[in-house]
Design a protein around this motif. Structure first.
Motif, PDB file in Angstrom:
ATOM      1  N   CYS A 194       0.862  -1.203   0.078  1.00  0.00           N
ATOM      2  CA  CYS A 194       0.046  -0.216   0.087  1.00  0.00           C
ATOM      3  C   CYS A 194       0.817   1.286  -0.011  1.00  0.00           C
ATOM      4  O   CYS A 194       1.782   1.156   0.636  1.00  0.00           O
ATOM      5  N   ARG A 195       0.331   2.240  -0.658  1.00  0.00           N
ATOM      6  CA  ARG A 195       1.279   3.559  -0.785  1.00  0.00           C
ATOM      7  C   ARG A 195       0.314   4.818  -0.478  1.00  0.00           C
ATOM      8  O   ARG A 195      -0.733   4.845  -1.144  1.00  0.00           O
ATOM      9  N   LEU A 196       0.765   5.523   0.745  1.00  0.00           N
ATOM     10  CA  LEU A 196      -0.188   6.610   1.136  1.00  0.00           C
ATOM     11  C   LEU A 196       0.208   7.922   0.267  1.00  0.00           C
ATOM     12  O   LEU A 196       1.434   7.946  -0.252  1.00  0.00           O
ATOM     13  N   ALA A 197      -0.692   8.482  -0.251  1.00  0.00           N
ATOM     14  CA  ALA A 197      -0.590   9.881  -1.129  1.00  0.00           C
ATOM     15  C   ALA A 197       0.185  10.860  -0.100  1.00  0.00           C
ATOM     16  O   ALA A 197       0.188  10.744   1.209  1.00  0.00           O
ATOM     17  N   ALA A 198       0.721  11.937  -0.600  1.00  0.00           N
ATOM     18  CA  ALA A 198       1.384  13.063   0.102  1.00  0.00           C
ATOM     19  C   ALA A 198      -0.014  13.640   1.158  1.00  0.00           C
ATOM     20  O   ALA A 198      -1.060  13.781   0.733  1.00  0.00           O
ATOM     21  N   TRP A 199       0.606  14.418   2.226  1.00  0.00           N
ATOM     22  CA  TRP A 199      -0.585  15.051   2.813  1.00  0.00           C
ATOM     23  C   TRP A 199      -0.683  16.437   2.034  1.00  0.00           C
ATOM     24  O   TRP A 199      -0.102  16.907   1.261  1.00  0.00           O
ATOM     25  N   SER A 200      -2.033  16.711   2.415  1.00  0.00           N
ATOM     26  CA  SER A 200      -2.758  17.939   1.591  1.00  0.00           C
ATOM     27  C   SER A 200      -2.243  19.140   2.460  1.00  0.00           C
ATOM     28  O   SER A 200      -1.662  19.084   3.694  1.00  0.00           O
ATOM     29  N   PRO A 201      -2.269  20.239   2.076  1.00  0.00           N
ATOM     30  CA  PRO A 201      -1.665  21.438   2.973  1.00  0.00           C
ATOM     31  C   PRO A 201      -2.580  21.661   4.279  1.00  0.00           C
ATOM     32  O   PRO A 201      -3.922  21.214   3.891  1.00  0.00           O
ATOM     33  N   TRP A 202      -2.225  22.270   5.010  1.00  0.00           N
ATOM     34  CA  TRP A 202      -3.103  22.646   6.283  1.00  0.00           C
ATOM     35  C   TRP A 202      -4.162  23.517   5.817  1.00  0.00           C
ATOM     36  O   TRP A 202      -4.029  24.284   5.293  1.00  0.00           O
TER      37      TRP A 202
END
Length: 182
Positions: free
Chosen positions: A137-145
């Protein structure tokens, strides 16, 4: 007509029989030397050990003392380190000598120290040659705050991420949160 069954035994001491008392040559218990003091633990103790080098026999004296000694030492809690594993090696190629199996491995790069988390994962894996490679599994990058949830007073910022690729064919499942708040 009465009949008796069983055995009748009469025991008498033998004349001039040798004495049965065996003499015992005492062998007393003995400790080995104390080992070196180990590094301090997170609870502030150092310890050292020794072993029994000679066990006593039935007429010898038993050991009297400890096998483990402790003393106060400066606590090193701020230096705890978790176990670290390497990445998996590439799967070996399938050929006739491996009987339809392929292998991969990883190594312990760092053992846990002090109160660190222990290694709790396999170091070797085996798969059949006719099974596709596992895809983790690969998680996407975090969205901006996000902007603060309140225009005055105490509010929260949040951000999120999604799953970029689901695990397939026995690949490692995702771990970690999909949303954070601060």
């Amino acid at each position: 007509d009465a009949q008796c069954r069983g055995t009748q035994l009469e025991a008498v001491p033998c004349a001039q029989a040798p004495d049965c008392t065996l003499t015992c040559s005492p062998r007393n218990c003995a400790f080995g030397d104390w080992g070196e003091w180990a590094a301090a633990t997170c609870i502030g103790l150092c310890e050292r050990q020794r072993i029994i080098t000679t066990m006593n026999n039935e007429c010898g004296l038993p050991c009297n003392g400890e096998l483990l000694a402790t003393k106060p030492c400066p606590a090193l809690c701020d230096e705890s380190e978790d176990c670290v594993l390497s990445s998996w090696s590439q799967w070996t190629e399938c050929d006739a000598t491996q009987q339809g199996q392929r292998f991969r491995q990883r190594k312990v790069l760092q053992e846990p120290k002090y109160e660190g988390v222990a290694c709790n994962a396999p170091l070797n894996e085996t798969r059949a040659c006719n099974v596709p490679d596992p895809v983790p599994c690969r998680l996407a990058a975090w969205s901006p705050w996000d902007a603060c949830s309140k225009s005055c007073g105490i509010g929260l910022h949040s951000r999120s991420r999604g799953v970029e690729e689901e695990a397939t064919d026995g690949g490692e499942q995702c771990s970690g949160s999909l949303q954070q708040m601060q």
